[in-house]
Design a protein around this motif. Structure first.
Motif, short mmCIF file in Angstrom:
data_model
loop_
_atom_site.label_atom_id
_atom_site.label_comp_id
_atom_site.label_asym_id
_atom_site.label_seq_id
_atom_site.Cartn_x
_atom_site.Cartn_y
_atom_site.Cartn_z
N PHE A 1 -34.83 53.84 -149.88
CA PHE A 1 -36.23 53.66 -149.50
C PHE A 1 -36.75 52.24 -149.66
O PHE A 1 -37.87 51.96 -149.25
CB PHE A 1 -37.13 54.65 -150.25
CG PHE A 1 -37.13 56.03 -149.63
CD1 PHE A 1 -36.38 56.29 -148.50
CD2 PHE A 1 -37.90 57.05 -150.16
CE1 PHE A 1 -36.37 57.56 -147.93
CE2 PHE A 1 -37.90 58.31 -149.58
CZ PHE A 1 -37.14 58.57 -148.47
N GLY B 1 -35.86 51.05 -145.88
CA GLY B 1 -36.49 51.68 -144.73
C GLY B 1 -37.10 53.02 -145.13
O GLY B 1 -37.22 53.30 -146.32
N PHE B 2 -37.48 53.82 -144.15
CA PHE B 2 -38.08 55.11 -144.48
C PHE B 2 -37.69 56.14 -143.42
O PHE B 2 -37.22 55.79 -142.34
CB PHE B 2 -39.61 55.00 -144.58
CG PHE B 2 -40.30 54.70 -143.27
CD1 PHE B 2 -40.33 53.40 -142.78
CD2 PHE B 2 -40.90 55.72 -142.53
CE1 PHE B 2 -40.95 53.12 -141.57
CE2 PHE B 2 -41.53 55.43 -141.31
CZ PHE B 2 -41.56 54.13 -140.84
N ILE B 3 -37.87 57.40 -143.77
CA ILE B 3 -37.58 58.48 -142.83
C ILE B 3 -38.75 58.57 -141.85
O ILE B 3 -39.85 58.94 -142.23
CB ILE B 3 -37.36 59.82 -143.56
CG1 ILE B 3 -36.05 59.76 -144.36
CG2 ILE B 3 -37.33 60.98 -142.58
CD1 ILE B 3 -35.72 61.03 -145.12
N GLN B 4 -38.47 58.20 -140.62
CA GLN B 4 -39.53 58.23 -139.60
C GLN B 4 -39.64 59.63 -138.99
O GLN B 4 -40.75 60.12 -138.77
CB GLN B 4 -39.22 57.21 -138.51
CG GLN B 4 -40.25 57.14 -137.41
CD GLN B 4 -39.89 56.09 -136.36
OE1 GLN B 4 -39.52 54.96 -136.68
NE2 GLN B 4 -39.99 56.49 -135.10
N ASP B 5 -38.49 60.23 -138.72
CA ASP B 5 -38.49 61.59 -138.15
C ASP B 5 -37.49 62.44 -138.92
O ASP B 5 -36.39 61.99 -139.21
CB ASP B 5 -38.09 61.56 -136.68
CG ASP B 5 -39.20 61.05 -135.80
OD1 ASP B 5 -40.16 61.80 -135.58
OD2 ASP B 5 -39.12 59.89 -135.37
N TYR B 6 -37.91 63.65 -139.19
CA TYR B 6 -37.04 64.58 -139.92
C TYR B 6 -37.25 65.94 -139.28
O TYR B 6 -38.35 66.51 -139.36
CB TYR B 6 -37.46 64.58 -141.39
CG TYR B 6 -36.58 65.39 -142.33
CD1 TYR B 6 -35.34 65.86 -141.95
CD2 TYR B 6 -37.01 65.67 -143.62
CE1 TYR B 6 -34.55 66.58 -142.82
CE2 TYR B 6 -36.23 66.38 -144.51
CZ TYR B 6 -35.00 66.84 -144.10
OH TYR B 6 -34.21 67.56 -144.97
#
Lengths: 133, 149
Positions: free
Chosen positions: A73, A76-81
């Motif tokens: 993290f 980057g980050f989880i944009q779509d899950y």
């Protein structure tokens, strides 16, 4: 720590095998999430609903699976899950969480993710789009 | 019976990404990364604060959609998605609401199955959507029979 950017298409993150699902896991998740549907915590209610016993919240497994990505993290980050729930998770099941890099487009890494039980049956599958800064 | 609810939206409800709730949630999914609850790690991170796990919006209050009466029992969670503009930061306020996106029926192994798709949103104070999510709820024929009684 290695970054996700070093991962090649087709390679996987290190799998995580969870401890056998316990009743207290599901009671804790019910409390933390506010989802008190009794089929997840009370045997009689699960049986009334036609189940052999209590089952884990699908969102418990989905929540667990996200931790494959938590170490990254800072990058980057989880944009779509997105997840499709494929099978039920019962008490004492041993769930393994997996993610394989499928495609890289610019700074976005698309992973195929899945959770399987001790019999190798898929209980959920889906995709994570990790947006690298 | 759910067709008439398509397009209906709930009132917006203010939710706070509470520090204690984030910690409890992270513990409940066994994700003990310090980015979720160690204040110093949060401060020194690029987010300058702790953040919430990606499935945390499940805990929010999305208000009530008038006319949508889902039973507490007999529903199956079929699919779930989350879309983020950025991670949620501990302490921030979001206005959350839901909308019935679509409803359709399909023949399945257990008779006619109903599929209800709910879309939920979380906006910041300026009205920017920070996250959205969809839940597909599967409603069996048996449950729908009870509902129409």
């Amino acid at each position: 720590m290695s970054t996700l950017m070093q991962l090649q298409v087709g390679e996987s993150l290190k799998e995580i095998q969870l401890d056998p699902v316990s009743r207290i896991d599901l009671i804790k998740y019910a409390g933390a999430s506010g989802d008190f549907n009794p089929i997840h915590t009370i045997d009689e209610e699960a049986k009334t609903a036609g189940l052999p016993g209590i089952i884990a919240h699908g969102m418990w497994t989905m929540g667990n699976l996200a931790k494959l990505f938590t170490p990254y993290f800072e990058d980057g980050f989880i944009q779509d899950y997105s997840i499709r729930f494929k099978g039920m998770v019962f008490l004492n099941d041993v769930i393994t969480l997996k993610a394989t890099l499928k495609e890289v487009v610019d700074n976005k890494l698309c992973f195929q993710v899945q959770a399987v039980n001790q019999n190798g049956n898929e209980v959920l599958k889906g995709e994570v789009l990790f947006n690298q800064f | 019976m759910f067709n008439e609810t398509v397009g209906k939206r709930s009132n917006k409800v203010k939710n706070v990404v509470e520090r204690g709730a984030v910690k409890k949630f992270a513990e409940a999914i066994g994700d003990l990364h310090p980015i979720y609850f160690d204040e110093e790690v949060g401060r020194n991170s690029r987010y300058q604060n702790n953040i919430a796990p990606p499935t945390f919006p499940r805990t929010f209050d999305y208000g009530v959609i008038e006319g949508l009466n889902l039973p507490n029992k007999g529903l199956i969670h079929g699919e779930q998605t989350f879309h983020y503009k950025r991670p949620l930061v501990v302490g921030e306020e979001l206005l959350c609401y839901s909308e019935v996106k679509k409803y359709f029926e399909k023949k399945g192994n257990f008779g006619d199955m109903g599929f209800l798709v709910l879309e939920s949103f979380g906006e910041d104070a300026a009205g920017n959507v920070i996250f959205s999510s969809t839940s597909t709820v599967v409603i069996s024929e048996a449950v729908r029979k009870v509902l129409t009684k």
